[in-house]
Write a protein that holds these residues in place. Sequence first.
Motif, PDB file in Angstrom:
ATOM      1  N   ASP A  44     -37.251  -0.498   8.344  1.00  0.00           N
ATOM      2  CA  ASP A  44     -38.369  -0.116   7.781  1.00  0.00           C
ATOM      3  C   ASP A  44     -39.748   0.190   8.613  1.00  0.00           C
ATOM      4  O   ASP A  44     -39.696  -0.266   9.553  1.00  0.00           O
ATOM      5  CB  ASP A  44     -38.856  -1.090   6.421  1.00  0.00           C
ATOM      6  N   GLY A  45     -40.476   0.866   7.979  1.00  0.00           N
ATOM      7  CA  GLY A  45     -41.911   0.864   8.689  1.00  0.00           C
ATOM      8  C   GLY A  45     -42.059   2.476   9.655  1.00  0.00           C
ATOM      9  O   GLY A  45     -41.530   3.384   9.054  1.00  0.00           O
ATOM     10  N   ASP A  46     -43.259   2.460  10.228  1.00  0.00           N
ATOM     11  CA  ASP A  46     -43.746   3.735  10.948  1.00  0.00           C
ATOM     12  C   ASP A  46     -43.425   3.920  12.246  1.00  0.00           C
ATOM     13  O   ASP A  46     -43.711   3.296  13.081  1.00  0.00           O
ATOM     14  CB  ASP A  46     -45.353   3.461  10.830  1.00  0.00           C
ATOM     15  N   VAL A  47     -42.359   4.829  12.364  1.00  0.00           N
ATOM     16  CA  VAL A  47     -41.827   5.353  13.712  1.00  0.00           C
ATOM     17  C   VAL A  47     -42.557   6.476  14.360  1.00  0.00           C
ATOM     18  O   VAL A  47     -42.368   7.004  15.291  1.00  0.00           O
ATOM     19  CB  VAL A  47     -40.448   5.396  13.616  1.00  0.00           C
ATOM     20  N   ALA A  55     -44.179  -0.371  17.045  1.00  0.00           N
ATOM     21  CA  ALA A  55     -42.780   0.527  17.412  1.00  0.00           C
ATOM     22  C   ALA A  55     -43.007   0.673  18.572  1.00  0.00           C
ATOM     23  O   ALA A  55     -41.944   1.238  19.380  1.00  0.00           O
ATOM     24  CB  ALA A  55     -43.104   1.763  16.388  1.00  0.00           C
ATOM     25  N   SER A  56     -44.167   0.848  19.171  1.00  0.00           N
ATOM     26  CA  SER A  56     -44.304   1.270  20.851  1.00  0.00           C
ATOM     27  C   SER A  56     -44.000  -0.052  21.641  1.00  0.00           C
ATOM     28  O   SER A  56     -43.832   0.432  22.797  1.00  0.00           O
ATOM     29  CB  SER A  56     -45.830   1.650  21.029  1.00  0.00           C
ATOM     30  N   ASN A  57     -43.757  -0.960  21.073  1.00  0.00           N
ATOM     31  CA  ASN A  57     -43.414  -2.315  21.836  1.00  0.00           C
ATOM     32  C   ASN A  57     -41.878  -2.364  21.957  1.00  0.00           C
ATOM     33  O   ASN A  57     -41.312  -3.565  22.463  1.00  0.00           O
ATOM     34  CB  ASN A  57     -44.462  -3.373  21.542  1.00  0.00           C
ATOM     35  N   CYS A  58     -41.082  -1.459  21.178  1.00  0.00           N
ATOM     36  CA  CYS A  58     -39.534  -1.469  21.066  1.00  0.00           C
ATOM     37  C   CYS A  58     -39.005  -0.711  22.382  1.00  0.00           C
ATOM     38  O   CYS A  58     -39.618   0.063  22.776  1.00  0.00           O
ATOM     39  CB  CYS A  58     -39.203  -1.036  19.773  1.00  0.00           C
ATOM     40  N   LEU A  59     -37.821  -1.160  22.586  1.00  0.00           N
ATOM     41  CA  LEU A  59     -37.050  -0.518  23.540  1.00  0.00           C
ATOM     42  C   LEU A  59     -35.590  -0.204  22.846  1.00  0.00           C
ATOM     43  O   LEU A  59     -35.236  -1.158  22.268  1.00  0.00           O
ATOM     44  CB  LEU A  59     -36.937  -1.394  24.921  1.00  0.00           C
TER      45      LEU A  59
END
Length: 329
Positions: free
Chosen positions: A75-78, A106-110
């Motif tokens: 879920d969430g804002d991508v 989201a920007s801290n995901c890889l």
Amino acid sequence: MKKEMRVVEITEPGGSDVLRIGTRALPTLDTGEVLIEVKAAGVNRPDIFQRKGIYPPPEGASDLLGLEVAGVIVDGDVSGTDFKIGDHVCALTPGGGYAEYCKVAASNCLPLPDGLDFVQAASLPETYFTVWSNVFDIGRLKESETLLVHGGASGIGTSAIQIATALGHDVYATVGSDDRVKAVEDMGAAKGINYKCEDFVEEIMQLTDGRGVDVILDMVSGEYINRDIKCAAMDGRIVIIAQLGGSRAEISSGSLMRKRITLTGSTLRPRTIEYKAKIASELRERVWPLFADGSVKSVVDKVFPFEEAAQAHAYMESGAHIGKIVLFF
């Protein structure tokens, strides 16, 4: 989707036995955040300090332990990223990883590196973000320069050795046993130094023909700082990231000045989302491709079920591990 999730809670500051399984509502998401169904979470030294009550989470962060996770975005804002709902990712988080669901920027995901599963990927974010930000961003390790890593067998240490070696640097590492010397040298260290029977200053100066090393990643601090100064090269950089050897030292400022040494330190957890996004982007470009050819590997020492977080903490505090400890869900 469920409205509640199981979590690991700290009942009171103390030993590993204060960790208990509890239930909480799912996190509420803000703009730019995603909800990850956690499949695995890394265990890190800051988790131990927070459990003891000496390392509180930053303002606005979850009070739950867990600084890195791997799982599925549910879920969430991508927006502003190339992620989508259903993607398998690993992520750096300021807290909340010891739970069935965790919210992160989201920007801290890889993306999961090629060939890695959730457990292996969960061992990466905290250590890789830390190494890249301190060795390459703050420490400015440049082409042909050398690196000394204290605590070479730790999660941070094994990550730093692999990344710097894969990028063409000679890396030296201090460790506490001959078995660990072999382990770090197998990972690419030019030389492992057993600090219990060898003087790392003498070893470094001999190995570098008296020049010293360009960057030192120090998680010991205390009395190590003056020894770092002795074996640092001209214009060397010493970056302190922990204080396992104590927080106080009398520094020889004359040597610091003569060698034009930069002595600095940092903590990653309170840094801004934007700074961490910058590091994520650099990792994705410079380091993630190294997994495909085996230049860099996940080093997981032991895996514990989520319900055995207390045992995982006790194992970390025993000092027996080489690499990372991971919880799986």
